[in-house]
Design a protein around this motif. Structure first.
Motif, short mmCIF file in Angstrom:
data_model
loop_
_atom_site.label_atom_id
_atom_site.label_comp_id
_atom_site.label_asym_id
_atom_site.label_seq_id
_atom_site.Cartn_x
_atom_site.Cartn_y
_atom_site.Cartn_z
N SER A 84 -3.09 3.68 -1.85
CA SER A 84 -3.46 2.82 -2.97
C SER A 84 -2.63 1.54 -2.98
O SER A 84 -1.46 1.54 -2.59
CB SER A 84 -3.25 3.56 -4.30
OG SER A 84 -3.96 4.77 -4.33
N ARG A 92 0.86 -1.18 0.00
CA ARG A 92 0.00 0.00 0.00
C ARG A 92 0.90 1.23 0.00
O ARG A 92 1.75 1.40 0.86
CB ARG A 92 -0.92 -0.01 1.22
CG ARG A 92 -2.04 1.04 1.16
CD ARG A 92 -3.10 0.77 2.21
NE ARG A 92 -3.76 -0.50 1.99
CZ ARG A 92 -4.77 -0.70 1.14
NH1 ARG A 92 -5.20 0.32 0.40
NH2 ARG A 92 -5.33 -1.88 1.01
N SER A 108 -0.34 8.28 -11.96
CA SER A 108 -0.57 7.70 -10.64
C SER A 108 -0.29 8.73 -9.55
O SER A 108 0.79 9.33 -9.50
CB SER A 108 0.32 6.47 -10.44
OG SER A 108 0.39 6.10 -9.08
N SER A 111 0.23 8.03 -6.48
CA SER A 111 1.29 7.46 -5.65
C SER A 111 2.66 7.81 -6.22
O SER A 111 3.60 8.16 -5.48
CB SER A 111 1.14 5.94 -5.57
OG SER A 111 -0.09 5.58 -5.00
#
Length: 350
Positions: free
Chosen positions: A26, A21, A293, A295
């Protein structure tokens, strides 16, 4: 792609796939591929910065000739490649981010102690005076018994305390023969009690003292907070500045990210960031990432990367987008960092 750059590589190509994670919450993955050293240095650091929690799902080896296909078929947020410059150039494509593989931080001590002191930041100069006032002092030793005490009761426990299962160091016999027997042991005392130390190797050919191993008594955190570990660096610089055969102290390397605490800490001692004159200097880091993304964007923005400019000088690379400013609060100001550049992630592929 030409196979020529792969044919001359005699080392093994490794890979590691991390899943977990991310810091944004995410589910994500990260793939490292390339030289074995990257499994020790680059991959764990990036994983720590990218993930909240992660596991190494799979590790293995592959042929260098399979590298391009392997990268192309990874369904991952970030792929890291650490490899020789020539190979990285062959793999590079539009949208990839390039950085150096590692930096070293060196202090010029050739002009004596007074000149060395002037290179220190105001913070470190004040800290040094305070530590001496508290009763810190140092001496040097070439005694085998002292080395064993340092290595077993200071260095090893310190590495375990700081890094746990990720602790890395030089095996005892190699440390004794290659470092201690070719250098010196610094012993840091507090009011007469030996509480910290460092083994430094001396390279006569380059007139360099390589600060290699460090440790505090029993690995206890009190000796980091009370200044014992900090005084190790001051003692090394003071001693080396008085040696006519030494021109430079190399405080060794760290991963090429401005967010790395080691980089920010050691530059306070007047250190210059340089591309190391060893194998790492011939390698480069390539980051291929999904820029859409969140992240990935958070990782890049929060961890500015050190690369090289067109002239081959070190350059700080900051990232930003419409929602997040570049992290200029993570300073790049340092000897050896020639410039900085800001990359807009919203326009990265434009």
């Amino acid at each position: 792609m030409s196979t020529e750059p792969f044919a001359r590589l005699e080392v093994v190509c490794h890979f590691c796939i991390y899943k977990g994670r991310s810091k944004t919450g995410s589910v994500a993955s990260l793939v490292y591929v390339g030289l074995e050293e990257g499994l020790v240095y680059i991959a764990p650091f990036v994983a720590q910065c990218f993930f909240e929690h992660s596991i190494s799902e799979r590790e293995g080896i592959l042929e260098w000739s399979e590298l391009d296909d392997f990268i192309a078929h990874q369904q991952t947020e970030i792929c890291l490649l650490l490899a020789p410059k020539e190979l990285v150039r062959h793999c590079h494509r539009s949208g990839d981010i390039l950085g150096v593989s590692r930096i070293h931080q060196k202090v010029d001590v050739s002009s004596g102690w007074e000149h060395t002191i002037r290179q220190l930041s105001n913070r470190e100069n004040k800290r040094r005076v305070q530590l001496i006032g508290q009763g810190f002092d140092f001496d040097v030793s070439h005694d085998e018994g002292d080395f064993l005490v340092f290595y077993r009761s200071m260095h090893v426990p310190t590495m375990q305390t700081r890094y746990g299962c990720h602790a890395r160091s030089v095996p005892e016999e190699k440390a004794y023969l290659d470092l201690f027997k070719r250098g010196v042991l610094f012993r840091i005392s507090l009011k007469g009690e030996w509480v910290a130390g460092s083994v430094s190797q001396i390279d006569g050919a380059t007139r360099t003292l390589n600060a290699r191993l460090i440790g505090v008594k029993n690995g206890a955190t009190i000796y980091r907070s009370n200044g014992a570990q900090n005084y190790v660096y001051h003692s090394i610089l003071e001693w080396a500045s008085g040696q006519p055969s030494i021109d430079c102290v190399d405080f060794q390397g760290c991963e090429p990210f401005l967010s790395k605490g080691t980089f920010q800490y050691k530059k306070r001692f007047g250190a210059m960031a340089v591309i190391p004159e060893n194998a790492f200097g011939a390698w480069r880091l390539l980051i291929r990432a999904k820029m859409e993304s969140s992240s990935v964007r958070q990782f890049l923005i929060n961890n500015p990367l050190i690369g090289v400019d067109g002239a081959g000088h070190l350059q700080a690379q900051y990232f930003f987008d419409s929602q997040h400013k570049a992290r200029l609060d993570i300073p790049c100001a340092s000897k050896g960092i020639a410039s900085e550049i800001l990359h807009n992630l919203d326009q990265w592929h434009v």
